[in-house]
Design a protein around this motif. Structure first.
Motif, short mmCIF file in Angstrom:
data_model
loop_
_atom_site.label_atom_id
_atom_site.label_comp_id
_atom_site.label_asym_id
_atom_site.label_seq_id
_atom_site.Cartn_x
_atom_site.Cartn_y
_atom_site.Cartn_z
N ILE A 53 0.85 -1.18 0.00
CA ILE A 53 0.00 0.00 0.00
C ILE A 53 0.89 1.24 0.00
O ILE A 53 2.05 1.18 0.40
CB ILE A 53 -0.96 0.03 1.21
CG1 ILE A 53 -0.18 -0.09 2.53
CG2 ILE A 53 -2.02 -1.06 1.09
CD1 ILE A 53 -1.05 0.01 3.77
N VAL A 54 0.32 2.35 -0.45
CA VAL A 54 1.07 3.59 -0.59
C VAL A 54 0.37 4.67 0.24
O VAL A 54 -0.81 4.94 0.01
CB VAL A 54 1.17 4.03 -2.06
CG1 VAL A 54 1.96 5.32 -2.19
CG2 VAL A 54 1.78 2.92 -2.90
N GLU A 56 -0.90 8.27 1.48
CA GLU A 56 -1.22 9.55 0.87
C GLU A 56 -1.79 10.46 1.95
O GLU A 56 -2.35 9.99 2.93
CB GLU A 56 -2.25 9.40 -0.26
CG GLU A 56 -1.77 8.60 -1.44
CD GLU A 56 -2.84 8.49 -2.53
OE1 GLU A 56 -4.00 8.89 -2.28
OE2 GLU A 56 -2.51 8.02 -3.63
N ARG A 57 -1.67 11.75 1.75
CA ARG A 57 -2.26 12.69 2.71
C ARG A 57 -3.00 13.77 1.95
O ARG A 57 -2.48 14.35 0.99
CB ARG A 57 -1.18 13.32 3.60
CG ARG A 57 -1.73 14.23 4.68
CD ARG A 57 -0.70 14.53 5.72
NE ARG A 57 -0.39 13.37 6.55
CZ ARG A 57 -1.11 13.00 7.61
NH1 ARG A 57 -2.19 13.69 7.97
NH2 ARG A 57 -0.76 11.96 8.32
N VAL A 58 -4.23 14.01 2.35
CA VAL A 58 -5.06 15.07 1.78
C VAL A 58 -5.47 15.97 2.94
O VAL A 58 -6.28 15.57 3.79
CB VAL A 58 -6.29 14.51 1.07
CG1 VAL A 58 -7.14 15.65 0.52
CG2 VAL A 58 -5.88 13.56 -0.06
N GLY A 59 -4.89 17.17 2.99
CA GLY A 59 -5.14 18.03 4.14
C GLY A 59 -4.61 17.37 5.39
O GLY A 59 -3.45 16.99 5.46
N ARG A 60 -5.47 17.20 6.38
CA ARG A 60 -5.06 16.59 7.64
C ARG A 60 -5.41 15.10 7.70
O ARG A 60 -5.19 14.45 8.72
CB ARG A 60 -5.72 17.33 8.81
CG ARG A 60 -5.35 18.81 8.87
CD ARG A 60 -6.03 19.52 10.02
NE ARG A 60 -5.60 18.98 11.31
CZ ARG A 60 -6.05 19.41 12.49
NH1 ARG A 60 -6.97 20.37 12.52
NH2 ARG A 60 -5.61 18.89 13.61
N LYS A 61 -5.97 14.57 6.63
CA LYS A 61 -6.40 13.17 6.64
C LYS A 61 -5.37 12.28 5.94
O LYS A 61 -4.82 12.64 4.89
CB LYS A 61 -7.75 13.02 5.94
CG LYS A 61 -8.92 13.51 6.79
CD LYS A 61 -10.24 13.11 6.16
CE LYS A 61 -11.41 13.44 7.09
NZ LYS A 61 -12.70 13.01 6.53
N ALA A 62 -5.14 11.11 6.54
CA ALA A 62 -4.21 10.13 5.99
C ALA A 62 -4.97 9.03 5.27
O ALA A 62 -5.98 8.52 5.78
CB ALA A 62 -3.36 9.53 7.10
N TYR A 63 -4.49 8.68 4.11
CA TYR A 63 -5.10 7.64 3.29
C TYR A 63 -4.04 6.60 2.93
O TYR A 63 -2.84 6.87 2.98
CB TYR A 63 -5.69 8.22 2.00
CG TYR A 63 -6.86 9.16 2.20
CD1 TYR A 63 -8.17 8.72 2.02
CD2 TYR A 63 -6.66 10.49 2.55
CE1 TYR A 63 -9.24 9.59 2.18
CE2 TYR A 63 -7.73 11.36 2.74
CZ TYR A 63 -9.02 10.90 2.55
OH TYR A 63 -10.08 11.76 2.72
N TYR A 64 -4.52 5.43 2.52
CA TYR A 64 -3.64 4.41 1.95
C TYR A 64 -4.26 3.91 0.65
O TYR A 64 -5.43 3.54 0.61
CB TYR A 64 -3.44 3.23 2.91
CG TYR A 64 -2.44 3.51 4.01
CD1 TYR A 64 -1.07 3.39 3.77
CD2 TYR A 64 -2.87 3.90 5.27
CE1 TYR A 64 -0.15 3.64 4.77
CE2 TYR A 64 -1.94 4.15 6.28
CZ TYR A 64 -0.59 4.02 6.02
OH TYR A 64 0.32 4.28 7.00
N ARG A 65 -3.45 3.90 -0.40
CA ARG A 65 -3.87 3.40 -1.70
C ARG A 65 -3.12 2.10 -2.00
O ARG A 65 -1.93 1.97 -1.67
CB ARG A 65 -3.57 4.43 -2.79
CG ARG A 65 -4.01 3.99 -4.19
CD ARG A 65 -3.61 5.02 -5.24
NE ARG A 65 -4.25 6.30 -5.00
CZ ARG A 65 -5.50 6.58 -5.36
NH1 ARG A 65 -6.23 5.66 -6.00
NH2 ARG A 65 -6.01 7.77 -5.11
N LEU A 66 -3.81 1.15 -2.62
CA LEU A 66 -3.13 -0.08 -3.01
C LEU A 66 -2.06 0.22 -4.06
O LEU A 66 -2.25 1.06 -4.94
CB LEU A 66 -4.13 -1.08 -3.60
CG LEU A 66 -5.16 -1.70 -2.67
CD1 LEU A 66 -6.01 -2.70 -3.44
CD2 LEU A 66 -4.50 -2.39 -1.48
N SER A 67 -0.95 -0.48 -3.97
CA SER A 67 0.04 -0.39 -5.02
C SER A 67 -0.55 -0.98 -6.30
O SER A 67 -1.53 -1.74 -6.27
CB SER A 67 1.30 -1.17 -4.64
OG SER A 67 1.02 -2.56 -4.61
N ALA A 68 0.03 -0.65 -7.43
CA ALA A 68 -0.48 -1.16 -8.72
C ALA A 68 -0.47 -2.68 -8.73
O ALA A 68 -1.38 -3.32 -9.28
CB ALA A 68 0.36 -0.60 -9.87
#
Length: 259
Positions: A53-54, A56-68
């Motif tokens: 997983i990768v 990511e941060r948008v504003g103050r929120k943390a996200y995780y995206r699956l790798s390709a």
């Protein structure tokens, strides 16, 4: 490992095809499945270090995206999990390899993913399937850089070998049958809340994923007499539909919280 495995199930079912999740949703969902927040964060950290997983941060929120790569695996699992027993075209998908010992680690990973695609092995170095995707197998060969060591082709028949005998040598259908029999004997259970429906649904999908490593979703004409694969798949899809509907209010609430 168990927490990471359940994270994969969450991404596969609830976060497809965006393949991206707010950490707050993942923690709440996993807590419903009885994983603590520290365990979830540790699983996310380990998964990120492995490149699964990768962050990511948008504003103050943390996200995780699956790798390709893992997103490709998710798509592969979904294509097998929600379909079963398409008519056989009479052709075998055959893969033969001779990978040197120096590439043992790559070879082992490659073999594990062949099983994910629905291939089985009747003898060392030979993998077969009556219905796996040749395109997906070709992509797998390219990903691991094994073009010089692997041959992939189709054939109409294997000499005089009976198809059912070949299937039984290549796949662990006895264990699959045992699991199907136990699943079909389970009482359906009626969830009393969206949260309970979510827990039951996730468990249902998680267990069904394991069957993919035993049963490639054989065409009906290639299954042993009395094999319960199709019956179990029908029961799975029926429960899946019912539980998805019951869990939907919770999922809508989580999505709104992440916006």
């Amino acid at each position: 490992m168990r927490a990471r495995s359940y994270l994969f199930t969450l991404y596969m079912e609830y976060l497809y095809p965006q393949n991206r999740a707010w950490v707050g949703d993942l923690i709440r969902w996993m807590e419903l499945l009885e994983f603590s927040e520290p365990a979830v964060r540790a699983a996310l950290s380990r998964s990120a270090k492995r490149g699964w997983i990768v962050p990511e941060r948008v504003g103050r929120k943390a996200y995780y995206r699956l790798s390709a790569r893992v997103a490709w695996q998710v798509q592969t699992v979904r294509s097998r999990l929600y379909s079963y027993g398409s008519p056989w075209d009479g052709r075998w998908r055959i893969l033969v390899y001779a990978v040197p010992e120096a590439k043992r680690t790559v070879r082992d990973r490659f073999r594990n993913e062949l099983v994910l695609l629905g291939f089985g092995t009747p003898t060392p170095g030979v993998w077969i399937s009556p219905n796996a995707s040749l395109e997906a197998a070709g992509n797998l060969i390219q990903f691991y850089g094994l073009e010089d060591y692997v041959e992939l082709f189709q054939a109409e028949r294997f000499s005089s070998t009976e198809p059912l005998r070949l299937i039984q040598k290549s796949f662990n259908l006895e264990e699959a049958q045992k699991r199907y029999r136990a699943f079909l004997a389970q009482p359906p259970g009626e969830p009393q809340s969206p949260e309970e429906a979510f827990v039951q649904l996730t468990g249902l999908i998680h267990e069904a994923r394991k069957n993919l490593f035993l049963d490639p979703g054989l065409p009906p004409e290639l299954t042993p007499p009395g094999f319960l694969g199709v019956q179990a798949k029908e029961r799975f899809l029926e429960r899946y539909t019912r539980l998805s509907t019951a869990a939907n209010p919770l999922l809508e609430q989580q999505n709104a919280a992440a916006d």
